[in-house]
Design an enzyme around this catalytic site. Sequence first.
Site, short mmCIF file in Angstrom:
data_model
loop_
_atom_site.label_atom_id
_atom_site.label_comp_id
_atom_site.label_asym_id
_atom_site.label_seq_id
_atom_site.Cartn_x
_atom_site.Cartn_y
_atom_site.Cartn_z
N THR A 85 3.81 -8.38 6.26
CA THR A 85 3.81 -9.80 5.89
C THR A 85 4.45 -10.00 4.52
O THR A 85 4.91 -11.10 4.22
CB THR A 85 2.38 -10.38 5.88
OG1 THR A 85 1.54 -9.56 5.05
CG2 THR A 85 1.81 -10.45 7.29
N ARG A 140 0.84 -1.20 0.00
CA ARG A 140 0.00 0.00 0.00
C ARG A 140 0.88 1.25 0.00
O ARG A 140 1.91 1.29 0.67
CB ARG A 140 -0.89 -0.02 1.25
CG ARG A 140 -1.90 1.09 1.36
CD ARG A 140 -2.95 0.72 2.41
NE ARG A 140 -2.35 0.21 3.63
CZ ARG A 140 -2.04 0.95 4.69
NH1 ARG A 140 -2.26 2.26 4.68
NH2 ARG A 140 -1.52 0.41 5.77
#
Length: 849
Positions: free
Chosen positions: A689, A582
């Site tokens: 992650t 993001r």
Amino acid sequence: MSDPSKPAKKKVSARQATAGSAKPLAVTAPTLAPLGMDTDALLSDIQRHLAYTLGRDRHTAATRYRYTATVLAVRDRMMERWKATHAAYYQADCRRGYYLSLEYLMGRTLGNALLNVELEQQTSEALRQLGLTMEDVVEEEADAGLGNGGLGRLAACFVDSCATLQLPVTGYGIRYDYGMFIQKIKDGFQVEEPDHWLAYSMPWELERREYIQRVKFGGESEFYEDEQGDVRVRWVDTKDVLAIPHDVPIPGYRNGTVNTLRLWRATATEEFDLAEFNAGDYTAAVRAKSAAENISQVLYPNDKSENGKELRLRQQYFLASASLQDILRRWIKEHGADFTTFADKNVMQLNDTHPTVAVPELMRLLMDDYRLGWDDAWAITTKCLAYTNHTLLPEALEKWSVPLFKSLLPRVLDIIFEINARFMRQVAYRWPGDGARQARMSIIEEGPVPHVRMAYLAIVGTFSVNGVAELHSRLLQEDLFKDFHALWPQKFNNKTNGVTQRRWLGLCNPRLSAAITETIGAGWATDLSQLKKLLPHAKDAAFRKRWREIKRANKAELAAVIKHDCGVDFPLDALFDVQVKRIHEYKRQLLNALHVIHLYDRIKRGDTKNWTKRAVLFGGKAAPGYAIAKLIIKFINNIAAVVNTDPDVGDLLKVAFVPNYRVSLMEKICPATELSEQISTAGKEASGTGNMKFMINGALTIGTLDGANIEIREEVGDEHFFLFGNTTEQIEKLRPRYKPQTVIDGDAALKRVIQLIKSGHFNQVEPGIFDDILGTLTSWGDYWMVCADFADYVKAQERAAQLYQDQERWTTSSIINTATSGKFSADRTIEEYNRGIWKLDRVVALPVS
């Protein structure tokens, strides 16, 4: 609306209502032989579904219909195991877990399902006989638009691990019609287009209308006396919405277990207002239907406006209320209205602050619908609910204005006020006379417009509060939630995130996973720590050669995608340097972009001795209302346009921003990446992650001491990790006296980079467009410490470039990264959740018969 003070009318079926005293017929399901798992049986069922379920023949059997028929044939086989798992849970009368998350970034389902139920070869052969390849069929599946980033992808990994570990856990979420958005790049700018991922339906799901729940909004609280003369409260004059469950199977890895992800779709209680329709006002007649369906229409609306805030709160309550009602329905079906052991048999994990309204909602349901007293309801609530925090950014800890809450959820707000009043007394007893502390800890933030602090509500109303990396959990305890930790230290714990190796190695990197299995066996698929067996093979020249060949093949596949999507040729002998996530200032794509300009500047100045070719890939979406993040995307694309067309640069440096970053694209990017950019400002990334996915696939990390980077470095060793940047503690000491212009003036390389930007070299026909980028770095104070970390980042990049020139050493480090990634399996994470929080027993699914 029903009156809780009156006994409910007995419901009868249409048959019973017209059949007098006749008893209804007993109906039993036929006993069927298990479906065959061989190619011929699968092919037969695909053809049957194509002909009879979908009504297609050879003239109309487009690949999309063959995809759907394939899914239905596979789902039939999963259905047998799904029902057997469900039966085993009921038979065991086991303690159950529930995972409440506003996001599930599932990606595509077919490949993962075939891997987990061991049908890959049979399906591939069946499709070959139909004249198709597996790739043809898989490409027909849209990525499920149920999430927008790491939070949702983590939830997807977690439900996979729960099924693999055979834990009785049900996931609850919302079935959004539209995902976040499809990202297009036009003239370098992000352009958002609707992501109607359900345009061709979702063949995996099963609608369960028999479990519809009614969710209330608006209205008011009304006091009344029940039959015993006790004063009670009911929520009246509400505008209700129906929650329709759609179940998606979650198969465990080759163990017969299939768990459930239950997604709620919103619809109106009536299709339309007949009186309005008869009066000729069709728009008014369907208004309620449209308003209800908006709740599950779009993932995460922009909450910059009041309407956006209202819709997000509606979504959060819709998820919490429907899910809790469903959990209570299941309990009553099995145990009746006796809640004595409810807390012993049920645990609910709140995935971040979004489902926090579950705290007062469970209280409301227990008190108003099932007539428990406050103390009994509170004892149950605070023993059932657990909270995971995923952010250190104060602005991400949701707060809702009291007026908004009151208009939408007046009865729920009553309960929040009572929770806070009782909590404030507890704080006062612990710290007498400390008004400042009480104000800091209050669930209600006072001000011209008071707000409900949802994270505080989550801490007060749950028995466990966990962070998602060791540093993150420590910072929660020492900073963000310091007062609460002082009151309840026993509540706080850490559960470092993980990812599922089945998708993020087995599925996405078949070449490497096959090589690993041939070398050390297949046990790593369910025990990632077994990858340590690879360590001795890092010394084997033949194994290193094979490892490099696999990486190069993966790079070739990604290069083809980049050529198709971006029109940029990535040389296969270049270092594939990747940052996909993001777009946010704290993740510092801007720092990476400045380094690209630095490399470009070096090339233009002729400083290319011992040069390492580099192909830099960016990807990620910016929130539609996040102006600076969207400008960063434009900035990167303009840099890429200059670098890729400058004849002086050639193949020495290539840059691309790949549009519409998503799970299925990451499955191509991850196996090909060689340098993983994890460069967030220290103390700002909760875990990450993506860093784990890259590590498992053999990428080396360049990163700060932030989030799970710290634990990755501990596992792999400093020699195989490119560390740079100020630490969290150093940043806090530096911040009060930090002047970015002084740093720029003292660093010749950075000064040249800033000067190139100021000169308009990357925006020659768009003057002034990047003034705000320069402002963030200079006059606005450089809050994210980009300039402060630039010099150290450049040095770390030089170390990476130097090591890459020695391919034997680089390959050794790559193998060691994969070999030491065992800690970062979601299976390990879920085992820790279960051992420390959930305390569920493993339940083996009943045999399929």
